[in-house]
Design an enzyme around this catalytic site. Structure first.
Site, PDB file in Angstrom:
ATOM      1  N   LYS A   1      -6.455  -2.428   3.812  1.00  0.00           N
ATOM      2  CA  LYS A   1      -6.018  -1.165   3.202  1.00  0.00           C
ATOM      3  C   LYS A   1      -7.202  -0.273   2.865  1.00  0.00           C
ATOM      4  CE  LYS A   1      -1.769  -3.240   1.506  1.00  0.00           C
ATOM      5  NZ  LYS A   1      -1.119  -4.014   0.445  1.00  0.00           N
TER       6      LYS A   1
ATOM      7  N   GLN B   1      -1.367  -5.473  -5.780  1.00  0.00           N
ATOM      8  CA  GLN B   1      -1.105  -6.392  -4.673  1.00  0.00           C
ATOM      9  C   GLN B   1      -0.306  -7.609  -5.134  1.00  0.00           C
ATOM     10  OE1 GLN B   1      -2.062  -5.897  -1.354  1.00  0.00           O
ATOM     11  NE2 GLN B   1      -0.803  -7.684  -0.964  1.00  0.00           N
TER      12      GLN B   1
ATOM     13  N   ASP C   1       4.075   2.330  -3.378  1.00  0.00           N
ATOM     14  CA  ASP C   1       4.871   1.241  -2.798  1.00  0.00           C
ATOM     15  C   ASP C   1       6.364   1.528  -2.910  1.00  0.00           C
ATOM     16  OD1 ASP C   1       3.477  -0.782  -1.536  1.00  0.00           O
ATOM     17  OD2 ASP C   1       2.964  -1.821  -3.394  1.00  0.00           O
TER      18      ASP C   1
END
Length: 288
Positions: A53, A97, A120
């Protein structure tokens, strides 16, 4: 005739070029998009995802930070860090995460992320907006699947789309996004007694259950488009999907490979969400 194997690399390259252009335009205005990724503990797979990422951000001109916290970090300490990023104007996207250590309540952590920075699309406000069709964040993997379908010329409206799996991360939001594109949507899962009967009706079959090679050729309608979201690593260590690729490609009209399509597209949609969040923030600042 074998199915068209959808070229994820080409799709990702094309979309990232668009993102790069949008990020450059915002940066030229003094609004460089910024993403922070927080990882707690030493989960090996998570470390790889986080590195990918950060590299992807650098590739398209997004400012990024990675905060690696020790396993013993408390929930209160993690939430305090999130609050800091909520008020940091340089940060437009906050990603925590998964998985988190067992002593941390993931839902409580997500609830503390500013919905405008929830790239997200896990915050209840953004999930609710998705449900009612309001503009805003879209969850990365389902959004990526929609982009794959659109950019490969697959007609979604009026088609019967079947989603295999009902997770909060993929299955449920996938169904919502397909409905927004005017598909007729069915969702099948572990308690569905006649799964094969339903999957064989699908014009578009999206599989996201985390069970290697669950979907065989006899589950698939001839000519269907098959999108494999699964990422499994069996005993042989070779990454594979939820679809028996070699068998199903002889039945489907188009199919995504694993790895190489949905995975990179998911990260690409994370970049898209970050740039879009930066754009919304810049417009809000102008209007104040």
């Amino acid at each position: 005739m074998s199915a068209q194997v959808i070229n994820g690399k080409e799709l990702v390259s094309s979309i990232r070029e668009e993102i790069r252009s949008d990020a450059a335009a915002l940066t030229a205005q003094g609004n460089q998009p910024g993403l922070v990724v927080v990882i707690v503990g030493e989960d090996a797979a998570s470390q790889v995802y986080v590195r990918n990422k950060a590299k992807a951000c650098d590739d398209v001109g997004i400012y990024s930070e990675v905060h690696r916290l020790p396993e013993h970090t408390t929930q209160q300490e993690l939430i305090a860090l999130i609050h800091k990023f909520n008020s940091d104007n340089r940060i437009n996207g906050i990603l925590v995460q998964s998985p988190l250590p067992k002593h941390i309540n993931e839902e409580a952590v997500v609830d503390e992320i500013d919905p405008l920075k929830d790239v997200d699309c896990f915050h209840p406000i953004n999930v609710g907006n998705l449900m009612i069709g309001k503009d805003g964040m879209k969850p990365c993997t389902p959004h990526g699947v929609i982009e794959i379908l659109k950019r490969t010329g697959v007609e979604i409206a009026g088609k019967h789309a079947v989603v295999v799996g009902r997770s909060n991360i993929v299955g449920k939001p996938m169904a919502m996004l397909l409905l927004r594109e005017h598909a007729t949507v069915s969702v099948v899962h572990s308690r569905t007694p006649n799964m094969e009967e339903i999957t064989k009706q699908a014009d578009i079959l999206v599989v996201a259950v985390g069970k290697a090679h669950l979907i065989k050729a006899h589950h698939v309608k001839p000519g269907a488009v098959v999108i494999d979201v699964g990422m499994n690593r069996p005993a042989d260590g070779k990454l594979t999907g939820d679809v028996d690729f070699e068998a199903v490609k002889e039945v489907a009209s188009a199919i995504t490979p694993v790895p190489g399509c949905v995975g990179p597209m998911t990260i690409t949609m994370l970049l898209r969400n970050t740039v879009d969040a930066a754009s919304r923030a810049a417009k809000a600042n102008v209007s104040v």
